[in-house]
Motif scaffolding. Structure first.
Motif, PDB file in Angstrom:
ATOM      1  N   ASN A  98      -5.604  -3.809 -14.572  1.00 11.73           N
ATOM      2  CA  ASN A  98      -6.235  -5.466 -14.240  1.00 11.73           C
ATOM      3  C   ASN A  98      -5.329  -6.437 -14.313  1.00 11.73           C
ATOM      4  O   ASN A  98      -5.684  -7.416 -14.057  1.00 11.73           O
ATOM      5  N   ARG A  99      -4.673  -5.918 -14.629  1.00  7.29           N
ATOM      6  CA  ARG A  99      -3.289  -7.199 -14.564  1.00  7.29           C
ATOM      7  C   ARG A  99      -2.347  -6.407 -13.967  1.00  7.29           C
ATOM      8  O   ARG A  99      -1.573  -5.200 -13.445  1.00  7.29           O
ATOM      9  N   TYR A 100      -1.528  -7.944 -13.421  1.00  7.03           N
ATOM     10  CA  TYR A 100      -0.086  -7.210 -11.755  1.00  7.03           C
ATOM     11  C   TYR A 100       0.693  -7.907 -12.716  1.00  7.03           C
ATOM     12  O   TYR A 100       0.595  -9.086 -12.700  1.00  7.03           O
ATOM     13  N   ALA A 101       2.202  -7.763 -12.876  1.00  6.95           N
ATOM     14  CA  ALA A 101       3.457  -7.984 -13.674  1.00  6.95           C
ATOM     15  C   ALA A 101       4.107  -9.400 -12.266  1.00  6.95           C
ATOM     16  O   ALA A 101       4.356  -9.672 -12.989  1.00  6.95           O
ATOM     17  N   ASP A 102       4.292  -8.479 -11.449  1.00  7.27           N
ATOM     18  CA  ASP A 102       4.715  -9.355 -10.341  1.00  7.27           C
ATOM     19  C   ASP A 102       4.714  -8.758  -8.612  1.00  7.27           C
ATOM     20  O   ASP A 102       3.980  -8.140  -9.552  1.00  7.27           O
ATOM     21  N   TRP A 103       5.472  -9.805  -7.939  1.00  7.84           N
ATOM     22  CA  TRP A 103       5.563  -9.719  -6.515  1.00  7.84           C
ATOM     23  C   TRP A 103       5.382  -8.661  -6.217  1.00  7.84           C
ATOM     24  O   TRP A 103       4.659  -8.173  -5.306  1.00  7.84           O
ATOM     25  N   ASP A 104       6.664  -7.370  -7.256  1.00  8.57           N
ATOM     26  CA  ASP A 104       6.382  -6.580  -6.151  1.00  8.57           C
ATOM     27  C   ASP A 104       5.612  -5.484  -6.808  1.00  8.57           C
ATOM     28  O   ASP A 104       4.748  -4.229  -6.079  1.00  8.57           O
ATOM     29  N   ASP A 105       4.945  -5.538  -8.538  1.00 12.22           N
ATOM     30  CA  ASP A 105       4.121  -4.876  -9.106  1.00 12.22           C
ATOM     31  C   ASP A 105       2.192  -5.121  -7.805  1.00 12.22           C
ATOM     32  O   ASP A 105       1.786  -4.372  -7.387  1.00 12.22           O
ATOM     33  N   LEU A 106       2.386  -6.346  -7.192  1.00  7.94           N
ATOM     34  CA  LEU A 106       1.549  -6.323  -6.289  1.00  7.94           C
ATOM     35  C   LEU A 106       1.455  -6.011  -5.262  1.00  7.94           C
ATOM     36  O   LEU A 106       0.346  -5.484  -4.996  1.00  7.94           O
ATOM     37  N   ILE A 107       2.386  -6.363  -4.853  1.00 13.63           N
ATOM     38  CA  ILE A 107       3.017  -5.435  -3.133  1.00 13.63           C
ATOM     39  C   ILE A 107       2.838  -3.781  -3.385  1.00 13.63           C
ATOM     40  O   ILE A 107       2.118  -3.307  -2.193  1.00 13.63           O
ATOM     41  N   ALA A 108       2.986  -2.682  -4.116  1.00 12.30           N
ATOM     42  CA  ALA A 108       2.743  -1.591  -4.699  1.00 12.30           C
ATOM     43  C   ALA A 108       1.099  -1.544  -4.710  1.00 12.30           C
ATOM     44  O   ALA A 108       1.180  -0.013  -3.838  1.00 12.30           O
ATOM     45  N   TYR A 109       0.766  -2.776  -5.120  1.00 16.93           N
ATOM     46  CA  TYR A 109      -1.261  -2.110  -4.880  1.00 16.93           C
ATOM     47  C   TYR A 109      -1.259  -2.281  -3.671  1.00 16.93           C
ATOM     48  O   TYR A 109      -2.191  -1.834  -3.134  1.00 16.93           O
ATOM     49  N   CYS A 110      -0.915  -3.230  -2.739  1.00 16.66           N
ATOM     50  CA  CYS A 110      -0.876  -3.434  -1.601  1.00 16.66           C
ATOM     51  C   CYS A 110      -0.656  -1.954  -0.424  1.00 16.66           C
ATOM     52  O   CYS A 110      -1.156  -1.608   0.508  1.00 16.66           O
ATOM     53  N   ARG A 111       0.060  -1.462  -0.775  1.00 21.48           N
ATOM     54  CA  ARG A 111       0.203   0.037  -0.372  1.00 21.48           C
ATOM     55  C   ARG A 111      -0.454   0.412   0.024  1.00 21.48           C
ATOM     56  O   ARG A 111      -0.590   1.574   0.832  1.00 21.48           O
ATOM     57  N   LEU A 112      -1.515   0.421  -0.830  1.00 18.18           N
ATOM     58  CA  LEU A 112      -2.707   1.883  -1.115  1.00 18.18           C
ATOM     59  C   LEU A 112      -3.781   0.565  -0.770  1.00 18.18           C
ATOM     60  O   LEU A 112      -4.424   1.164  -0.187  1.00 18.18           O
ATOM     61  N   SER A 113      -3.956  -0.863  -1.256  1.00 16.51           N
ATOM     62  CA  SER A 113      -5.113  -1.265  -0.842  1.00 16.51           C
ATOM     63  C   SER A 113      -5.407  -1.527   0.310  1.00 16.51           C
ATOM     64  O   SER A 113      -6.430  -2.191   0.420  1.00 16.51           O
ATOM     65  N   ALA A 114      -4.161  -2.268   0.779  1.00 13.83           N
ATOM     66  CA  ALA A 114      -4.446  -2.678   2.486  1.00 13.83           C
ATOM     67  C   ALA A 114      -3.527  -1.807   3.280  1.00 13.83           C
ATOM     68  O   ALA A 114      -4.324  -2.008   4.725  1.00 13.83           O
ATOM     69  N   MET A 115      -2.797  -2.089   3.404  1.00 19.78           N
ATOM     70  CA  MET A 115      -1.799  -1.276   4.715  1.00 19.78           C
ATOM     71  C   MET A 115      -2.279   0.379   5.091  1.00 19.78           C
ATOM     72  O   MET A 115      -2.022   0.277   6.058  1.00 19.78           O
ATOM     73  N   PRO A 116      -3.321   1.298   4.248  1.00 19.69           N
ATOM     74  CA  PRO A 116      -3.083   2.032   5.404  1.00 19.69           C
ATOM     75  C   PRO A 116      -4.326   0.973   6.100  1.00 19.69           C
ATOM     76  O   PRO A 116      -5.055   2.015   6.950  1.00 19.69           O
ATOM     77  N   VAL A 117      -5.106   0.650   6.174  1.00 19.95           N
ATOM     78  CA  VAL A 117      -6.102   0.109   6.992  1.00 19.95           C
ATOM     79  C   VAL A 117      -5.367  -0.412   8.133  1.00 19.95           C
ATOM     80  O   VAL A 117      -6.137   0.238   9.791  1.00 19.95           O
ATOM     81  N   GLY A 118      -3.909  -0.795   8.379  1.00 23.80           N
ATOM     82  CA  GLY A 118      -3.346  -1.882   8.986  1.00 23.80           C
ATOM     83  C   GLY A 118      -2.830   0.067  10.067  1.00 23.80           C
ATOM     84  O   GLY A 118      -2.884  -0.047  11.202  1.00 23.80           O
ATOM     85  N   ARG A 119      -2.665   0.979   8.994  1.00 20.15           N
ATOM     86  CA  ARG A 119      -1.737   1.989   9.639  1.00 20.15           C
ATOM     87  C   ARG A 119      -3.103   3.133  10.494  1.00 20.15           C
ATOM     88  O   ARG A 119      -2.785   3.791  11.943  1.00 20.15           O
ATOM     89  N   PHE A 120      -4.093   2.639   9.925  1.00 17.79           N
ATOM     90  CA  PHE A 120      -5.469   3.605  10.623  1.00 17.79           C
ATOM     91  C   PHE A 120      -5.582   2.990  11.886  1.00 17.79           C
ATOM     92  O   PHE A 120      -5.768   3.471  12.734  1.00 17.79           O
ATOM     93  N   LEU A 121      -5.757   1.671  12.086  1.00 19.68           N
ATOM     94  CA  LEU A 121      -5.994   1.435  13.438  1.00 19.68           C
ATOM     95  C   LEU A 121      -5.078   1.359  14.320  1.00 19.68           C
ATOM     96  O   LEU A 121      -5.347   1.643  15.330  1.00 19.68           O
ATOM     97  N   LEU A 122      -3.850   1.622  14.232  1.00 23.00           N
ATOM     98  CA  LEU A 122      -2.696   2.149  15.163  1.00 23.00           C
ATOM     99  C   LEU A 122      -2.978   4.129  15.455  1.00 23.00           C
ATOM    100  O   LEU A 122      -2.858   3.752  16.407  1.00 23.00           O
TER     101      LEU A 122
END
Length: 288
Positions: free
Chosen positions: A113-137
């Motif tokens: 429930n906490r994120y240390a820095d921008w890179d930590d947040l982007i690592a989360y987005c690799r699982l939480s957001a990026m797969p959606v766009g890849r799926f659509l493509l």
């Protein structure tokens, strides 16, 4: 499956595609592709609702997410939405990996429930957001060479959402996606997210992150022109237009006490403008 079996579908929050910052399988998408996209959305939405459910213990959430994955990969029939998505993916010869990555993001939400820095947040987005766009493509048969630009757009959409919902996430879930180092650099505290309005330090932090996120969206903005499928290109143009509009709101307003979401009229007008510009651009590129 017994009648008293608890499923992710039975715990849906009631949120639909209409609640998102972007269109979900809109009329711009070819009709033959909408069923698999909607099956994907319903599955993912249900998993997200499980992770955010305030009445479930962490162990219960993990069990339900595991049940969803087992149904998706054919080890179980317990989750109707998992079974439905499995069938739809098979019909289009698509991988289930993108949906499984999103389940991992929801598992992370249960445990972190906490994120240390921008890179930590982007690592989360690799699982939480990026797969959606890849799926659509993938659904549209687009090249994987477009994944990098799509990843930037999808991460930008996700971070927009984190900034919009920062107070709600903290108050309802004790979940903070605002990087700790960004809060510290601005002189803000996590507890400031629980106030009725942002302190000057917190507002500075949030708006700086919004500006940084604009850079992420700008880096991926060429995705629209690179997409071969005409209708998907228009859809992505609308999504990108909405994303930039949200960033504009976030850089100018306080999400703790001001409206930072597009209303239906603004979304319709923005979509029409984006479609018009992209359609004309494609005609010129084709003629060149």
């Amino acid at each position: 499956m017994s009648e008293d079996t608890v499923t992710a579908e039975s715990l849906r929050s009631g949120k639909t595609g209409a609640d998102e910052n972007f269109p979900v399988a809109s009329g711009l998408i070819a009709e033959r592709l909408r069923p698999v996209i909607l099956a994907f959305y319903d599955f993912v939405r249900s998993g997200d609702d499980v992770a955010d459910n305030p009445d479930l213990a962490p162990a219960q959430k993990h069990a339900l997410l595991d049940q969803m994955e087992d149904s998706l990969i054919g080890k179980s029939e317990a989750e109707p939405l998992g079974v439905k998505l499995r069938v739809k993916l098979a019909e289009h010869d698509l991988t289930d990996q993108h949906a499984r990555d999103l389940l991992d993001a929801f598992r992370l939400d249960v445990d972190k429930n906490r994120y240390a820095d921008w890179d930590d947040l982007i690592a989360y987005c690799r699982l939480s957001a990026m797969p959606v766009g890849r799926f659509l493509l993938d659904v549209h048969g687009e090249s994987q060479s477009l994944w990098a630009a799509s990843d930037d757009i999808c991460a930008g959409l996700q971070i927009n959402n984190h900034l919009q919902d920062c107070a709600k996430d903290f108050k309802a879930l004790d979940r903070v996606y605002i990087p700790r180092d960004a809060l510290d650099a601005a002189g803000a505290r996590i507890e400031d997210l629980g106030e009725a309005k942002s302190s000057p330090a917190l507002l500075s932090c949030l708006q700086n992150l919004a500006w940084k996120n604009r850079g992420l969206l700008e880096r991926g903005a060429d995705l629209t022109a690179a997409i071969k499928d005409f209708r998907l290109g228009l859809e992505i143009a609308v999504i990108v237009r909405h994303a930039f509009s949200i960033v504009d709101l976030l850089t100018a307003r306080d999400p703790l006490c001001e409206k930072v979401k597009l209303n239906k009229g603004e979304m319709v007008i923005g979509a029409a403008a984006a479609v018009g510009v992209e359609a004309v651009s494609r005609l010129f590129r084709r003629a060149a």
